[in-house]
Design an enzyme around this catalytic site. Structure first.
Site, PDB file in Angstrom:
ATOM      1  N   GLU A   1     -12.410  56.664  81.739  1.00  0.00           N
ATOM      2  CA  GLU A   1     -10.731  57.523  82.105  1.00  0.00           C
ATOM      3  C   GLU A   1     -11.852  59.348  81.776  1.00  0.00           C
ATOM      4  OE1 GLU A   1     -10.209  54.687  80.832  1.00  0.00           O
ATOM      5  OE2 GLU A   1      -7.950  53.890  81.518  1.00  0.00           O
TER       6      GLU A   1
ATOM      7  N   GLU B   1      -7.216  48.116  80.143  1.00  0.00           N
ATOM      8  CA  GLU B   1      -6.349  47.770  79.705  1.00  0.00           C
ATOM      9  C   GLU B   1      -5.739  46.192  80.203  1.00  0.00           C
ATOM     10  OE1 GLU B   1      -5.145  52.029  78.814  1.00  0.00           O
ATOM     11  OE2 GLU B   1      -5.861  51.835  81.326  1.00  0.00           O
TER      12      GLU B   1
END
Ligand code: NAD
Length: 724
Positions: free
Chosen positions: A149, A127
């Site tokens: 995740e 990210e």
């Protein structure tokens, strides 16, 4: 020569998670947290970064490059300790907003920002890279990019759900977010996740070349990203995605895939789909706020907590294995006896990790079948681009097939995977000791035979050990290592080391019939047969048990394992435990009728056509009469019988650490991960509740369901298995 700029004193803090070096007007942030073996994105990391941005924001730089000094790792993700500590959604939203402010600052720097990626670039690490103007990545095998995740019950919360679908085709972004899949640099380039791939030695030059492209959106920009930031494939995919009908189709199909895979037990992927879908209609700042709020909801959920707990439990178990392996004998070569289904799988796994393997079977036909199996598994790696064709050849050339013991003179470690027959195995122990070196370690892949029975046949019982793999070996992550009372430390360390090198998660248990895993799986399937005999339907039993979260129902599982194999394991347990472990009479009837499960194409299901169908003739065979049984009862009786046996194996000293139990049942046979493990589930419900249910069932159906003493005792004292 490169001009280096002196650094302000504060930034030279040796405990800092990274270093800033300015060289020829390019700022290099070298990620290398001295406190950790890998870089993780913690609040501490972000504070450090933020302070560096204050320092360099106004400097006349040509660019900023993020690069890691940790070999094999860029940033592996957010700090899971921190995530697990969250309990208040409002507090989480604040933390995430701070993260978004930081990444927003990075993205808004007036000069180009480049992520130079070598090694794992996962979760928060990816990210962060997504906020950069360009990403260059090495073609090294250890370079993997992804957002895993979802495997922790959450989704990307640092802009990933918004920046990925703005950068990639929406379907590709969803695929990464919903599966947690990791991709190598080449695949990342194909889908538009990175701009350039390069050799690891050329990473700095590639990063500088990307700095020289300039800043997207500014005049003179010469890189691959035009104003909209899209490649052709992305543009084409977006035309489709902007069409309301097509867009609905993409999101609806993602939703139904998730529901099918997870049975609706995992809220994070469903929420992620909504966040991606709704965020795409919003300006980025609003979309990030949407992500923050949704993330805060899922990160504090029980499912996320359980999955994070498993993450830590698995790490702890693996850490212990690392310690146990100290003192292991250094090996380049391993022998495998038996080239059947398991032996071939083990040989392939060993050769894959670089061991030379001597593979023995009784005859050439069996060997040829085994080699074919190995070759097929390597071929799959080639198909999935994990292997180059030449690596397939190299790996196969590491396997030396043989039908005699001549080549075993210098093989000091063998894994035995011949027929599950105590006399055959004892004979093999003797033959192997005759042929092998004095210090031979003999590791048996038996699934039921007590290791001490094999050790009795050995001249060096301290070097006999159990090494119980699961089927299929290349897919199943668990390895159960069994020591008997006199197993030596070196034999244990060496066996653990071989398993670790094969990439397995290892639990070490004490000897006993069925050890731990086979022992506790037995009552689960056996109880399902008693329930069938009482009048529940085959598909009904499998359906309700699956709906509770198991990957496969007990009767379908029996078909996979083979009814003869399961009956054999059941008898071993019955010899030990008596009436409570009595195998259901259905075993005999099915086996006498030639129904051994999938391998005979007949079991509880018919396997001649796909998908498999219930074989209704089973009902006549077992003289079945329909009776309604409460689905909750079906679920409870099966898993609580497993729990009962877990408790007895703790009583018997086969296992002692609840972590081993939970890792064993989840990674050995898929106990629903979102429940955190069988002992976590029992703790959650309360042992008094569990004992009460078992007592009710025992009163109705007999003593086999009576709660184990350990359970009643703990329930009376108000104890739990886990202390945290
Ligand atoms: P299999 O029948 O496919 O293979 C056994 C192989 O051993 C055969 O190829 C046979 O020719 C060979 N063999 C027999 N005697 C031999 C000898 N003296 N020397 C060399 N080779 C000999 O069986 P499998 O399913 O691969 O099981 C092997 C072992 O692994 C058993 O102990 C079994 O309990 C255990 N195991 C099996 C599974 C499973 O799911 N199949 C899972 C875990 C453990």
């Amino acid at each position: 020569m490169a001009k280096k700029t002196a650094r302000p004193a504060a930034a030279d803090d040796p405990a800092a998670p990274a270093r800033l070096v300015i060289e020829d007007d390019v700022a290099w942030i070298h990620l290398d947290d001295p406190a950790k073996s890998v870089n993780t994105l913690s609040s501490r990391y972000m504070q450090w970064f933020d302070a560096r941005l204050d320092e360099i924001a106004d400097q006349p730089l040509r660019g900023l490059v993020l690069i890691s000094d940790k070999p094999g790792y860029f940033i592996v993700g957010a700090d899971v300790d921190e995530l697990k500590g969250f309990s208040e959604p409002a507090e989480v939203v604040e933390v995430i907003r701070r993260g978004h402010r930081f990444t927003g600052r990075l993205a808004a720097l007036p000069y180009p920002v480049v992520a130079a990626i070598d090694g794992m670039c996962l979760g928060g690490g990816l990210e962060l890279a997504l906020c950069c103007d360009a990403r260059v990545a090495t073609e090294a095998r250890h370079t993997q990019l992804g957002v895993p995740e979802v495997l922790l019950g959450i989704f990307p919360g640092l802009g990933g759900t918004q920046r990925l679908p703005r950068l990639l085709a929406v379907a590709d972004a969803l695929d990464l977010i919903l599966t947690g899949r990791q991709v190598d640099a080449r695949k990342a380039k194909r889908i538009g996740l990175v701009d350039v791939t390069c050799h690891p030695l050329a990473l700095r030059q590639a990063a500088l070349a990307a700095v020289a492209w300039g800043k997207p959106g500014q005049s003179g920009y010469r890189g691959p990203r035009n104003g909209s930031g899209h490649g052709f494939a992305k543009a084409a995919a977006d035309v489709i995605a902007r069409t309301p009908g097509a867009r609905a189709l993409v999101f609806n199909s993602a939703r139904s895939t998730v529901l099918k895979k997870t049975g609706g037990h995992y809220p994070a992927p469903l929420k992620a789909i909504e966040v991606v879908r709704d965020g795409l209609n919003l300006p980025l700042a609003d979309a990030l706020e949407l992500e923050a709020r949704a993330f805060a909801e899922v990160v504090v959920s029980d499912v996320a907590k359980n999955l994070m707990t498993i993450f830590f439990t698995k790490n702890a178990v693996e850490g212990r294995a690392r310690k146990l392996a100290a003192g292991a004998r250094q090996l380049d070569r391993v022998g495998v006896l038996g080239a059947g289904f398991m032996g071939a799988g083990i040989a392939q796994g060993l050769a894959h990790k670089g061991y030379d393997v001597v593979l023995k079977d009784r005859d050439h036909d069996a060997l040829a079948r085994g080699l074919e199996q190995c070759s097929g598994l390597f071929q799959d790696l080639v198909k999935r681009r994990r292997y180059r064709p030449v690596e397939h050849k190299e790996a196969m050339s590491r396997i030396l097939p043989t039908i005699d013991y001549h080549s075993f003179g210098k093989t000091s470690f063998v894994v035995e995977a011949v027929f599950e027959d105590v006399e055959v195995k004892r004979q093999v122990v003797r033959e192997m000791e005759e042929a092998g070196p004095e210090d031979l370690i003999f590791a048996s892949n038996t699934s039921t035979i007590p290791i001490a029975r094999l050790a009795e046949a050995s001249r060096r019982p301290e070097n006999v050990i159990g090494m119980h793999f699961f089927s299929p070996v290349h897919k199943m992550p668990l390895l159960e290592i069994i020591k008997h009372p006199t197993t030596s430390e070196e034999a244990l360390a060496t066996t653990v080391e071989v398993g670790r090198r094969m990439g397995k998660t290892i639990i070490v248990v004490n000897d006993g019939p069925g050890f731990f895993t086979s022992r506790v799986l037995g009552p689960f399937v056996n109880e399902a047969l008693w329930i069938l005999a009482q009048g529940a339907r085959i598909d009904e039993i499998d359906r309700v048990v699956k709906a509770w979260g198991w990957p496969v129902g007990p009767l379908a599982l029996l078909d996979e394992v083979g009814l003869d194999v399961a009956r054999h394991a059941g008898r071993v347990m019955q010899d030990y435990a008596g009436a409570r472990a009595e195998p259901s009479p259905i075993f005999e009837r099915m086996i006498a009728d030639g129904r051994l499960g999938r391998k005979s194409k007949r079991g509880f299901y018919k396997y001649r056509t796909e998908p498999k169908r219930v074989d209704r003739s089973v009902y006549e065979l077992i003289e079945w009469e329909r009776a309604r049984i409460d689905p909750q009862e079906i679920v409870e009786r099966t898993w609580m019988q497993m729990l009962n046996e877990v408790a007895r194996s703790i009583e018997d000293g086969v296992v002692s650490d609840p972590k081993d139990v939970d890792v064993g049942v989840i990674f050995g046979f898929g106990f629903p991960p979102f429940r955190g493990g069988i002992l976590r589930e029992a703790d959650r419900l309360g042992l008094d509740h569990v004992v009460g249910r078992l007592e009710t069932y025992a009163a109705r159906y007999g003593d086999r369901l009576a709660p184990a003493e350990l359970l009643t005792d703990m329930a009376r004292k108000g104890k739990t298995f886990h202390r945290d």
